[in-house]
Motif scaffolding. Structure first.
Motif, short mmCIF file in Angstrom:
data_model
loop_
_atom_site.label_atom_id
_atom_site.label_comp_id
_atom_site.label_asym_id
_atom_site.label_seq_id
_atom_site.Cartn_x
_atom_site.Cartn_y
_atom_site.Cartn_z
N GLY A 48 0.87 -1.17 0.00
CA GLY A 48 0.00 0.00 0.00
C GLY A 48 0.90 1.21 0.00
O GLY A 48 1.85 1.26 -0.77
N LEU A 49 0.64 2.16 0.89
CA LEU A 49 1.51 3.32 0.98
C LEU A 49 2.63 3.07 1.98
O LEU A 49 2.36 2.70 3.12
N PRO A 50 3.90 3.27 1.60
CA PRO A 50 4.97 3.29 2.60
C PRO A 50 4.66 4.33 3.67
O PRO A 50 4.09 5.39 3.38
N SER A 51 5.04 4.03 4.90
CA SER A 51 4.66 4.90 6.02
C SER A 51 5.15 6.33 5.85
O SER A 51 4.46 7.30 6.21
N GLU A 52 6.36 6.51 5.25
CA GLU A 52 6.89 7.87 5.10
C GLU A 52 6.09 8.68 4.08
O GLU A 52 6.00 9.91 4.18
N ILE A 53 5.48 7.99 3.11
CA ILE A 53 4.63 8.68 2.13
C ILE A 53 3.28 9.01 2.77
O ILE A 53 2.76 10.12 2.62
N LEU A 96 -1.29 15.78 5.55
CA LEU A 96 -1.52 17.21 5.42
C LEU A 96 -2.78 17.48 4.59
O LEU A 96 -3.48 18.47 4.80
N ILE A 97 -3.06 16.57 3.65
CA ILE A 97 -4.23 16.73 2.77
C ILE A 97 -5.49 16.16 3.42
O ILE A 97 -6.58 16.72 3.31
N GLY A 98 -5.35 15.02 4.10
CA GLY A 98 -6.49 14.39 4.75
C GLY A 98 -6.05 13.21 5.57
O GLY A 98 -4.95 12.67 5.39
N PRO A 99 -6.90 12.73 6.51
CA PRO A 99 -6.52 11.63 7.39
C PRO A 99 -6.53 10.28 6.67
O PRO A 99 -7.19 10.10 5.65
N LEU A 100 -5.78 9.36 7.21
CA LEU A 100 -5.75 7.95 6.78
C LEU A 100 -5.56 7.81 5.26
O LEU A 100 -6.39 7.22 4.56
N PRO A 101 -4.47 8.32 4.72
CA PRO A 101 -4.23 8.18 3.27
C PRO A 101 -4.23 6.72 2.84
O PRO A 101 -3.67 5.86 3.52
N GLU A 102 -4.86 6.46 1.72
CA GLU A 102 -5.02 5.09 1.21
C GLU A 102 -4.64 5.04 -0.26
O GLU A 102 -5.09 5.86 -1.06
N LEU A 103 -3.82 4.05 -0.62
CA LEU A 103 -3.44 3.86 -2.02
C LEU A 103 -4.59 3.22 -2.79
O LEU A 103 -5.07 2.16 -2.42
N LEU A 104 -5.00 3.86 -3.87
CA LEU A 104 -6.04 3.31 -4.73
C LEU A 104 -5.44 2.58 -5.93
O LEU A 104 -5.94 1.55 -6.36
N LEU A 105 -4.36 3.13 -6.47
CA LEU A 105 -3.76 2.60 -7.69
C LEU A 105 -2.34 3.11 -7.80
O LEU A 105 -2.08 4.27 -7.50
N ALA A 106 -1.41 2.24 -8.20
CA ALA A 106 -0.03 2.66 -8.43
C ALA A 106 0.46 2.08 -9.74
O ALA A 106 0.29 0.88 -10.00
N LEU A 107 1.08 2.93 -10.56
CA LEU A 107 1.56 2.53 -11.89
C LEU A 107 3.04 2.84 -12.01
O LEU A 107 3.42 4.00 -12.17
N PRO A 108 3.91 1.82 -11.95
CA PRO A 108 5.35 2.07 -12.11
C PRO A 108 5.69 2.50 -13.53
O PRO A 108 5.04 2.09 -14.50
#
Length: 231
Positions: free
Chosen positions: A43-48, A54-66
């Motif tokens: 999901g999201l690395p903790s440092e990300i 800052l934008i909103g609580p509990l950030p969640e990865l929806l999609l990642a494209l290398p």
């Protein structure tokens, strides 16, 4: 360029997407570090995630494209090949994020060198990027062109996906924060001040809002399904 993406089964799937899968896939270098870190996180690395609160609580990865390519005007080879593009939900907001992985590698060429004997296509591309980011030319010759087009990619994709915000984040695995000075000089173009492990909103009134950030990660260990290139 295909718009069909396949799920990853591990960091080796990132390798085949590189411009040079042998040269660019090396122990302790950014491509391998980034792939291992994000695959390990699941999901999201903790440092990300910490930055994006800052934008909103509990950030969640929806999609990642290398190795996500974003077309830019001015050249037949005008795509910006981003190390990673991610759609993220943070509270009630969605964010289009480009991630630039770094260890010891520099941010490619400074603008002065990139513009030396520049073609009309290059100048057209730079004008497009500056207009998109609200920057006025001429820019300092020391600004790294890579940071310009990676940030432009975030804004372009934010508009395409109609997200609330765009962000360009440097995901650094350098213990000495190498090249932070180049990132700081880039942030200063927007009249903002850069700090390690912080996200800063450089265009709060724009649509989408634009953020820049620097996230410090640790070089991840080799995962079970990683195969190193032959020596």
């Amino acid at each position: 360029m295909s718009r069909i993406y396949l799920p990853s089964q591990g960091d080796e799937d990132w390798r085949r997407l590189l411009a040079d899968p042998i040269k660019h896939w090396r122990e302790g270098y950014s491509a391998m570090c980034l792939a291992r870190c994000w695959e390990k996180a699941g999901g999201l690395p903790s440092e990300i995630a910490r930055l994006l609160t800052l934008i909103g609580p509990l950030p969640e990865l929806l999609l990642a494209l290398p190795e996500h390519k974003v077309p830019l005007p001015g050249s037949q080879r005008g795509d910006s090949q981003n190390d990673l593009f991610a759609l993220i939900r943070a509270g009630g907001h969605t964010v289009a994020v480009t991630i630039e992985g770094k260890v010891d590698e520099p941010f490619d060429q400074p603008l002065g060198r990139w513009l030396a004997n520049a073609s009309d296509g290059k100048r057209k591309r730079l004008a497009f990027i500056c207009e998109l980011l609200g920057l006025t030319q001429p820019l300092s010759d020391n600004i790294r062109y890579q940071l310009l087009h990676r940030t432009a990619s975030a804004v372009i994709e934010a508009r395409r996906f109609k997200t609330d915000a765009a962000a360009m984040i440097v995901h650094s695995f350098s213990p000495t924060r190498r090249w932070f000075e180049d990132y700081s000089a880039f942030v200063a173009l927007f009249g903002a001040t850069a700090e390690p492990d912080q996200l800063v909103c450089v265009h709060p009134g724009s649509t989408p809002r634009l953020y820049l950030g620097w996230a410090s990660g640790e070089i991840p260990h080799q995962t079970q399904n990683s195969v190193l290139p032959p020596s």
